[in-house]
Write a protein that holds these residues in place. Structure first.
Motif, short mmCIF file in Angstrom:
data_model
loop_
_atom_site.label_atom_id
_atom_site.label_comp_id
_atom_site.label_asym_id
_atom_site.label_seq_id
_atom_site.Cartn_x
_atom_site.Cartn_y
_atom_site.Cartn_z
N SER B 191 77.56 -18.33 66.08
CA SER B 191 78.06 -19.37 65.13
C SER B 191 77.18 -20.73 65.30
CB SER B 191 79.45 -19.84 65.67
OG SER B 191 80.27 -18.65 65.71
N VAL B 192 77.16 -21.11 64.27
CA VAL B 192 76.22 -22.72 64.17
C VAL B 192 76.95 -23.48 63.07
CG1 VAL B 192 74.09 -21.37 64.83
CG2 VAL B 192 74.56 -21.75 62.24
N PRO B 193 76.72 -24.98 63.04
CA PRO B 193 77.23 -25.76 62.33
C PRO B 193 76.50 -25.85 61.02
CG PRO B 193 75.72 -26.99 64.01
CD PRO B 193 76.01 -25.51 64.49
N ALA B 194 77.12 -26.28 59.93
CA ALA B 194 76.48 -26.33 58.60
C ALA B 194 74.91 -26.97 58.52
CB ALA B 194 77.43 -26.97 57.65
N GLY B 195 74.19 -26.37 57.88
CA GLY B 195 73.00 -27.03 57.96
C GLY B 195 71.85 -26.54 58.67
N ILE B 196 72.27 -25.64 59.61
CA ILE B 196 71.41 -24.77 60.71
C ILE B 196 71.24 -23.40 60.10
CG2 ILE B 196 71.23 -24.03 62.94
CD1 ILE B 196 71.15 -26.92 62.95
N ILE B 197 69.87 -23.25 60.25
CA ILE B 197 69.41 -21.60 59.46
C ILE B 197 69.55 -20.99 60.77
CG2 ILE B 197 67.57 -20.57 58.70
CD1 ILE B 197 67.00 -23.50 57.28
N VAL B 198 70.27 -19.60 60.40
CA VAL B 198 70.14 -18.46 61.34
C VAL B 198 69.83 -17.21 60.61
CG1 VAL B 198 71.39 -17.00 63.04
CG2 VAL B 198 72.24 -19.38 62.67
N GLN B 199 68.53 -16.68 60.95
CA GLN B 199 68.32 -15.41 60.44
C GLN B 199 68.46 -14.34 61.51
OE1 GLN B 199 66.65 -15.10 57.57
NE2 GLN B 199 65.98 -12.93 57.52
N HIS B 200 69.37 -13.53 61.21
CA HIS B 200 70.03 -12.65 62.15
C HIS B 200 69.40 -11.14 61.85
CE1 HIS B 200 73.78 -10.43 64.15
NE2 HIS B 200 72.42 -10.14 64.85
N GLU B 201 68.63 -10.31 62.63
CA GLU B 201 67.95 -9.05 62.69
C GLU B 201 69.05 -8.28 63.05
OE1 GLU B 201 65.28 -8.79 61.21
OE2 GLU B 201 64.92 -10.86 60.96
N ASN B 202 69.76 -7.54 62.41
CA ASN B 202 70.75 -6.72 62.92
C ASN B 202 70.09 -5.15 62.67
OD1 ASN B 202 73.02 -5.35 63.40
ND2 ASN B 202 74.39 -6.62 62.14
N LEU B 203 69.85 -4.67 63.83
CA LEU B 203 69.48 -3.11 63.88
C LEU B 203 70.50 -2.04 63.34
CD1 LEU B 203 67.40 -2.62 67.26
CD2 LEU B 203 66.52 -2.95 64.76
N ALA B 204 71.61 -2.51 63.46
CA ALA B 204 72.77 -1.76 63.05
C ALA B 204 72.87 -1.42 61.45
CB ALA B 204 74.05 -2.11 63.56
N SER B 205 72.57 -2.54 60.89
CA SER B 205 72.52 -2.45 59.45
C SER B 205 71.51 -1.64 59.07
CB SER B 205 72.36 -3.92 58.83
OG SER B 205 73.49 -4.62 59.18
N SER B 206 70.13 -1.64 59.65
CA SER B 206 69.09 -0.86 59.06
C SER B 206 69.44 0.63 59.45
CB SER B 206 67.85 -1.43 59.90
OG SER B 206 67.51 -2.69 59.66
N LEU B 207 69.98 0.76 60.73
CA LEU B 207 70.37 1.96 61.09
C LEU B 207 71.33 2.88 59.91
CD1 LEU B 207 70.00 4.49 63.13
CD2 LEU B 207 71.65 3.39 64.68
N ALA B 208 72.29 2.03 59.71
CA ALA B 208 73.19 2.40 58.76
C ALA B 208 72.64 2.85 57.52
CB ALA B 208 74.35 1.24 58.35
N VAL B 209 71.54 2.16 56.80
CA VAL B 209 70.76 2.92 55.70
C VAL B 209 70.17 4.10 55.98
CG1 VAL B 209 68.99 2.11 54.05
CG2 VAL B 209 70.65 0.38 54.84
N LEU B 210 69.35 4.07 57.12
CA LEU B 210 68.89 5.13 57.60
C LEU B 210 69.57 6.39 57.90
CD1 LEU B 210 66.04 6.35 58.60
CD2 LEU B 210 66.87 5.91 60.73
N SER B 211 70.77 6.15 58.53
CA SER B 211 71.34 7.43 58.64
C SER B 211 72.38 7.87 57.68
CB SER B 211 72.44 7.12 59.93
OG SER B 211 73.16 5.78 59.93
#
Lengths: 221, 221
Positions: B191-211
């Motif tokens: 969780s971050v305050p507004a105005g901060i950029i978070v780029q989240h690398e989610n392996l689970a999302s990629s794995l979902a596409v693959l599987s």
DNA sequence: TAGATTGTTAATCGATTAACAATC
DNA sequence: TAGATTGTTAATCGATTAACAATC
């Protein structure tokens, strides 16, 4: 050939964005179950915590076949089960990892995969000082045994964490032995015949999004 | 709050999908330059090699401001330069890495970042047997020095490769000291305050596409 | 010149969001 | 019952693709 952003072949085709969000809900619900368990949850609550819209959560859940109850919400356990089954994470899929460098080690040690039904059986490498070692309980085997092992075990998923320079060669070896899907972490595009699945993790694409966003943010004032 | 799939703030807002494809073109053109250099290239050629549509390549290039010549195509060097400038990869951005585990090591050793204008200055960790070591030419410093170093250097990007259990805490420390963007590889939402950029690398999302793709492929027959 | 390829405007397609009826 | 929340159909929005004029 045009690319497919839609996953076809199912009764209802699933948009890829939905597929990418389902694991996020899954992770959220599991964490919730541990930290502040509750029997039911509404889309509004999920959306609020994950910073998106309730209607999107509801639409996404629809794809999994999960059913909620008006005024009450969805039973958390049912939601988790529905996502699991929908993504095929309810039964374990086995995979080999090819390239036991730092990234390979990181993936071998990642505990999360077992929650997603992925079990990395063993790793392969060509370097003599790695072969024979055991990392996080997984053996590192010589890469020349890879094709034979794939044939014998019938494993369908290969995780490619080798250097770019040998990625294509290793991919070809895997495909020749019967691998059907490659999760490619090597920073290079690999060519595969039709009917083979390649999931390419491209750090540069993510970095582009991050750096552009940051540039815009810093330029704002 | 609704999410933004569009990067706003620029003269022309850039769709995120475009932003993700630009590095793919960039990598392709650089490789081409090494292996079979040519002065000009057409969108049709790029599209053919990368397995997508010429019109999409042309549209994407439009965003960078690159100009081609009818019948001739684009000058490869100009295209590369245009993408570089557009993504801000022409001048170097510095970053700190937090969490010197296997994944952290892998990122520290990744040579590609310098092509993308990213320079990881140093790494931070809390474990005594890592502090003081030098990995791929980068020092590992004690994490308690992190806030001070961020303040002194004015570095804006933090790469978070720590375990999930301490990700939020480390993120808070970084943000408190002035970090504006976090590239999050920890398998947890932060969780971050507004105005901060978070780029989240989610392996689970990629794995979902693959599987899911693999499941559909295997179910076909 | 003819033809290939860009640049640009229009059409289509798909994903997101809104509206509202059903229901607990 | 009233109100909250799901389920579902419709509207909007944005990205992709097509069409075509401009031009080298």
């Amino acid at each position: 050939m045009a690319k497919q952003s839609m996953i076809k072949g199912a009764s209802k085709p699933i948009p890829e964005p939905v597929l990418r969000r389902l694991p996020v809900y899954y992770q959220y619900l599991r964490k919730l179950n541990l930290e502040s368990p509750r029997e039911y949850i509404s889309c509004a609550k999920i959306a609020e915590d994950l910073n998106n819209l309730a209607i999107q959560v509801r639409k996404d859940m629809e794809f999994t076949g999960a059913q909620g109850r008006p005024k009450v919400g969805y039973r958390v356990t049912e939601l988790l089960k529905a996502i699991e089954i929908f993504l095929g994470w309810d039964n374990t899929t086995e995979a080999y990892l090819v390239g036991a460098g730092n990234l390979g080690f990181a993936l071998l040690g990642y505990q999360g995969f077992k929650d997603y039904g992925l079990n990395i059986i063993a790793a392969f490498d060509s370097s003599a000082d790695k072969i024979g070692r055991e990392v996080y309980g997984k053996k590192i085997l010589p890469v020349k045994k890879l094709p034979d092992m794939i044939r014998r075990t019938g494993i369908k998923i290969g995780i490619l964490t080798a250097p770019a320079s040998c990625a294509q060669e290793l991919a070809d070896a895997m495909l020749g032995a019967g691998i059907k899907a490659i999760w490619n972490f090597a920073p290079v595009k690999i060519s595969v015949p039709a009917g083979i699945i390649v999931q390419h993790e491209n750090l540069a694409s993510s970095l582009a999004v991050l750096s552009k966003r940051l540039a815009l943010l810093l330029a704002e004032r």
